[in-house]
Design a protein around this motif. Structure first.
Motif, PDB file in Angstrom:
ATOM      1  N   THR A 204     -10.790   0.688   3.051  1.00 26.31           N
ATOM      2  CA  THR A 204      -9.465   0.436   3.630  1.00 26.31           C
ATOM      3  C   THR A 204      -9.433   0.762   5.123  1.00 26.31           C
ATOM      4  O   THR A 204      -8.832   0.034   5.921  1.00 26.31           O
ATOM      5  CB  THR A 204      -8.403   1.273   2.894  1.00 26.31           C
TER       6      THR A 204
ATOM      7  N   LEU B 299      -2.830  -2.321   1.609  1.00 28.47           N
ATOM      8  CA  LEU B 299      -2.730  -0.922   1.175  1.00 28.47           C
ATOM      9  C   LEU B 299      -2.301  -0.843  -0.284  1.00 28.47           C
ATOM     10  O   LEU B 299      -2.842  -0.052  -1.061  1.00 28.47           O
ATOM     11  CB  LEU B 299      -1.741  -0.167   2.059  1.00 28.47           C
TER      12      LEU B 299
ATOM     13  N   SER C  88      -5.219  -1.580  -2.481  1.00 28.04           N
ATOM     14  CA  SER C  88      -6.164  -0.463  -2.566  1.00 28.04           C
ATOM     15  C   SER C  88      -5.675   0.617  -3.532  1.00 28.04           C
ATOM     16  O   SER C  88      -6.453   1.157  -4.327  1.00 28.04           O
ATOM     17  CB  SER C  88      -6.379   0.142  -1.175  1.00 28.04           C
TER      18      SER C  88
ATOM     19  N   VAL D   3       2.034  -4.805   3.974  1.00 29.05           N
ATOM     20  CA  VAL D   3       1.767  -3.707   3.055  1.00 29.05           C
ATOM     21  C   VAL D   3       0.786  -4.109   1.943  1.00 29.05           C
ATOM     22  O   VAL D   3       0.272  -3.253   1.233  1.00 29.05           O
ATOM     23  CB  VAL D   3       3.086  -3.206   2.424  1.00 29.05           C
TER      24      VAL D   3
END
Length: 234
Positions: free
Chosen positions: A131, A67, A70, A64
């Motif tokens: 991403t 993400l 980001s 994770v």
């Protein structure tokens, strides 16, 4: 099904969350205290952003992590710089809108919000495209939103506080976030040096004739303009 927060988040993710917290505090400070303190907090968030990468490389990251990083970047280097920019320019823009115009106050708010909105939009676009479409080991197209935010706030701490400087610079930096130019990652040694200068700009922004924010601004501008051609990451 449990989210298994403790099992799925690592030390690097905690540093990423600290980055986001600093970004939120910077937003609050921008509208309550002023742009100088907000600029310092944004630079501190940039230090946390660099540390989470170092921790992830040394201890291993989590699924994770990218993400989460980001999302935190949008908070600290998209929205927080936008509110910093609003705080730094709103009074001058409001004074420039003639009071005789209909709905002059509303026009002043819209005018003061225009460039901050551009900063947020391009940060969102850049982060989303990066991403989804850019691999972890690839050079990054466009300047990082961390770099754009750092240049903007370092310029302010270095004494470049005029809206006529800040607003055009913010627009240019926003567009450069999605420019088709690949940027390599900083070497660990260079990132450490930049971090030391950042710390000086955060805690001693006015010391020795503003030497730390000015050095940070020059280094960041040098990387932005020269790195695609003359810099090779490890």
């Amino acid at each position: 099904m449990s989210l298994q927060v403790r099992q799925r988040l690592g030390v690097a993710d905690v540093m990423t969350l600290l980055n986001a917290v600093l970004g939120v505090v910077a937003m609050v400070v921008a509208v309550t205290v002023g742009p100088v303190a907000a600029a310092q907090l944004i630079l501190l968030a940039a230090v946390a952003d660099g540390l989470d990468g170092i921790i992830a490389r040394s201890q291993g990251g989590t699924a994770v992590g990218p993400l989460l990083d980001s999302i935190a970047d949008i908070v600290s280097f998209g929205t927080a710089p936008a509110l910093f920019l609003w705080a730094a320019t709103e009074a001058v823009i409001a004074d420039a809108v003639p009071a005789s115009l209909p709905m002059s106050e509303g026009l002043a708010v819209l005018a003061a919000s225009a460039v901050p909105a551009v900063v947020v939009v391009f940060s969102l676009i850049r982060t989303a495209l990066y991403t989804v479409h850019v691999g972890e080991d690839e050079d990054r197209p466009g300047i990082q939103n961390t770099l754009a935010a750092s240049i903007l706030v370092a310029a302010y701490l270095a004494g470049l506080t005029a809206p006529a400087v800040l607003l055009p610079a913010a627009v240019v930096l926003s567009v450069l976030m999605v420019a088709p130019v690949p940027y390599p990652k900083l070497r660990a040694r260079d990132a450490l040096v930049m971090g030391v200068v950042q710390v000086g700009a955060i805690f001693l922004p006015a010391a020795f004739g503003r030497v730390f924010p000015r050095a940070l601004l020059l280094a960041a501008l040098a990387y932005m303009t020269l790195a695609p051609r003359y810099y090779w990451a490890e």
